[in-house]
Design a protein around this motif. Sequence first.
Motif, PDB file in Angstrom:
ATOM      1  N   LEU A 182       0.886  -1.213  -0.119  1.00  0.00           N
ATOM      2  CA  LEU A 182      -0.003  -0.091   0.188  1.00  0.00           C
ATOM      3  C   LEU A 182       0.726   1.247   0.008  1.00  0.00           C
ATOM      4  N   ILE A 183       2.118   1.226   0.682  1.00  0.00           N
ATOM      5  CA  ILE A 183       2.996   2.416   0.775  1.00  0.00           C
ATOM      6  C   ILE A 183       3.293   2.569  -0.669  1.00  0.00           C
ATOM      7  N   GLU A 184       3.871   1.535  -1.539  1.00  0.00           N
ATOM      8  CA  GLU A 184       4.245   1.615  -2.718  1.00  0.00           C
ATOM      9  C   GLU A 184       3.158   2.299  -3.375  1.00  0.00           C
ATOM     10  N   GLN A 185       1.918   1.931  -3.536  1.00  0.00           N
ATOM     11  CA  GLN A 185       0.562   2.461  -4.170  1.00  0.00           C
ATOM     12  C   GLN A 185       0.427   3.904  -3.989  1.00  0.00           C
ATOM     13  N   ALA A 186       0.787   4.211  -2.867  1.00  0.00           N
ATOM     14  CA  ALA A 186       0.669   5.719  -2.698  1.00  0.00           C
ATOM     15  C   ALA A 186       1.837   6.355  -3.258  1.00  0.00           C
ATOM     16  N   ASP A 187       3.046   6.080  -3.301  1.00  0.00           N
ATOM     17  CA  ASP A 187       3.971   6.143  -4.171  1.00  0.00           C
ATOM     18  C   ASP A 187       3.551   6.393  -5.755  1.00  0.00           C
ATOM     19  N   VAL A 188       2.564   5.538  -6.185  1.00  0.00           N
ATOM     20  CA  VAL A 188       2.347   5.486  -7.587  1.00  0.00           C
ATOM     21  C   VAL A 188       1.325   6.696  -7.997  1.00  0.00           C
ATOM     22  N   GLN A 189       0.486   6.885  -6.875  1.00  0.00           N
ATOM     23  CA  GLN A 189      -0.385   8.252  -6.864  1.00  0.00           C
ATOM     24  C   GLN A 189       0.650   9.457  -6.808  1.00  0.00           C
ATOM     25  N   GLN A 190       1.329   9.767  -6.256  1.00  0.00           N
ATOM     26  CA  GLN A 190       2.187  10.683  -5.926  1.00  0.00           C
ATOM     27  C   GLN A 190       2.992  10.841  -7.284  1.00  0.00           C
ATOM     28  N   ALA A 191       3.485   9.751  -7.781  1.00  0.00           N
ATOM     29  CA  ALA A 191       4.114   9.976  -9.151  1.00  0.00           C
ATOM     30  C   ALA A 191       3.323  10.151 -10.359  1.00  0.00           C
ATOM     31  N   LEU A 192       2.042   9.663 -10.342  1.00  0.00           N
ATOM     32  CA  LEU A 192       1.146  10.255 -11.428  1.00  0.00           C
ATOM     33  C   LEU A 192       0.953  11.744 -11.154  1.00  0.00           C
ATOM     34  N   LEU A 193       0.549  12.195 -10.041  1.00  0.00           N
ATOM     35  CA  LEU A 193       0.301  13.686  -9.894  1.00  0.00           C
ATOM     36  C   LEU A 193       1.604  14.482 -10.391  1.00  0.00           C
ATOM     37  N   ALA A 194       2.655  14.045  -9.884  1.00  0.00           N
ATOM     38  CA  ALA A 194       4.071  14.634 -10.384  1.00  0.00           C
ATOM     39  C   ALA A 194       4.122  14.349 -12.243  1.00  0.00           C
ATOM     40  N   HIS A 195       3.857  13.567 -12.566  1.00  0.00           N
ATOM     41  CA  HIS A 195       3.605  13.620 -14.029  1.00  0.00           C
ATOM     42  C   HIS A 195       2.713  14.320 -14.693  1.00  0.00           C
ATOM     43  N   LEU A 196       1.654  14.756 -14.294  1.00  0.00           N
ATOM     44  CA  LEU A 196       0.666  15.590 -14.572  1.00  0.00           C
ATOM     45  C   LEU A 196       0.814  16.932 -14.192  1.00  0.00           C
ATOM     46  N   GLY A 197       2.031  17.198 -13.516  1.00  0.00           N
ATOM     47  CA  GLY A 197       2.159  18.410 -13.005  1.00  0.00           C
ATOM     48  C   GLY A 197       1.332  18.876 -11.991  1.00  0.00           C
ATOM     49  N   GLU A 198       0.589  18.170 -11.409  1.00  0.00           N
ATOM     50  CA  GLU A 198      -0.456  18.303 -10.326  1.00  0.00           C
ATOM     51  C   GLU A 198       0.065  18.877  -8.929  1.00  0.00           C
ATOM     52  N   THR A 199       0.059  20.114  -8.627  1.00  0.00           N
ATOM     53  CA  THR A 199       0.760  20.421  -7.344  1.00  0.00           C
ATOM     54  C   THR A 199      -0.167  21.077  -6.345  1.00  0.00           C
ATOM     55  N   ARG A 200      -1.398  21.092  -6.757  1.00  0.00           N
ATOM     56  CA  ARG A 200      -2.313  21.710  -5.935  1.00  0.00           C
ATOM     57  C   ARG A 200      -2.789  21.014  -4.718  1.00  0.00           C
ATOM     58  N   ALA A 201      -3.752  21.415  -3.743  1.00  0.00           N
ATOM     59  CA  ALA A 201      -4.278  20.806  -2.661  1.00  0.00           C
ATOM     60  C   ALA A 201      -5.526  19.907  -3.197  1.00  0.00           C
ATOM     61  N   LEU A 202      -5.291  18.602  -2.927  1.00  0.00           N
ATOM     62  CA  LEU A 202      -5.980  17.491  -3.666  1.00  0.00           C
ATOM     63  C   LEU A 202      -7.296  16.677  -3.092  1.00  0.00           C
ATOM     64  N   HIS A 203      -8.238  16.646  -3.671  1.00  0.00           N
ATOM     65  CA  HIS A 203      -9.491  15.932  -2.982  1.00  0.00           C
ATOM     66  C   HIS A 203      -9.281  14.480  -3.279  1.00  0.00           C
ATOM     67  N   VAL A 204      -9.709  13.873  -2.520  1.00  0.00           N
ATOM     68  CA  VAL A 204      -9.624  12.099  -2.743  1.00  0.00           C
ATOM     69  C   VAL A 204     -11.146  11.457  -2.705  1.00  0.00           C
ATOM     70  N   LEU A 205     -11.324  10.583  -3.404  1.00  0.00           N
ATOM     71  CA  LEU A 205     -12.479   9.811  -3.212  1.00  0.00           C
ATOM     72  C   LEU A 205     -11.839   8.297  -3.592  1.00  0.00           C
ATOM     73  N   ALA A 206     -11.963   7.755  -2.385  1.00  0.00           N
ATOM     74  CA  ALA A 206     -11.443   6.324  -2.521  1.00  0.00           C
ATOM     75  C   ALA A 206     -12.284   5.030  -2.136  1.00  0.00           C
ATOM     76  N   HIS A 207     -12.190   3.693  -2.453  1.00  0.00           N
ATOM     77  CA  HIS A 207     -12.950   2.818  -2.150  1.00  0.00           C
ATOM     78  C   HIS A 207     -12.042   1.534  -1.899  1.00  0.00           C
TER      79      HIS A 207
END
Length: 303
Positions: free
Chosen positions: A86-111
């Motif tokens: 799960l720690i790695e999957q959180a890293d994946v999410q942050q890598a995706l945000l970095a790839h997209l250049g998204e640095t703003r405060a983030l809303h999350v909807l999870a399941h």
Amino acid sequence: MTAPSAIALDAWRDQGRSFNVAGHAIHYWTAGDTAAEPLLLIHGFPTASWDWQRLWQPLTARYRVIACDMLGFGYSAKPRGHAYSLIEQADVQQALLAHLGETRALHVLAHDYGDSVAQELIARHQEGRIRLASCVFLNGGLFPETHRPLPVQKLLLGPLGPLVGRLFSRRRLAAGFARIFGPHSQPSETELDDFWRLIAHDHGPAVMHRLIRYIPERRQQRERWVAAMQATDVPMRVIDGAFDPISGAHMVARYRELIGAADTVLLDGIGHYPQCEAPQLVLEHYLHFRQRLERRACNAGPC
């Protein structure tokens, strides 16, 4: 409000793109006005981001929506012999945000599994490693003491796990989903076919016994994650299918015990996949939550 419409699986796949994380291809989707507030959708186990397909269009009409199939899921890479976490999957999410250049405060909807990834992101918010604006959880094992895994999940964790994964089939998936969906919101045969296509893609059942290690990892991280949720100023809501035998009304009762001023919504008769079983209700309760945040922000300063 117009009822959320479905997106065919092949059309969904064609709308996605890929990027690499540590040499692994991650399939992702993004849509909506790039100037709109960013909303990250995080899927569960054992399915993928197509779970959000009925909410996709109404959410992308309002927000910049971002989602990926996490490592080991859906159309993303499913490396054999990998120690998924799960720690790695959180890293994946942050890598995706970095790839997209998204640095703003983030809303999350999870399941489900994604709830645990979101809990890790809340802990990182508390540590100053990411900025979250809100977090909404759908049915998931937020507290190990309330999680009631299915028999097949217990078998996947045991010594026969590799064999159980290889023998997992569309028939077994259908039997499991019949137990965890609500009695009047069961998936159609076509939906079951598509869920199975996502799981089976690139020999996915062969890594299920490795992905299932998230269950003991949740126990290892419990104190850190619960402490972060209790301390955070990130607005949170739980929207939960009450019928769910895995993380239903009993999980929400525990949430109310542990989280101050708990904001919870129970959907009667709905099971473990509320975004698939009752997308209109999930959308209404999610938008109500966001509208309340907007009113709060307006009261605090100029809108």
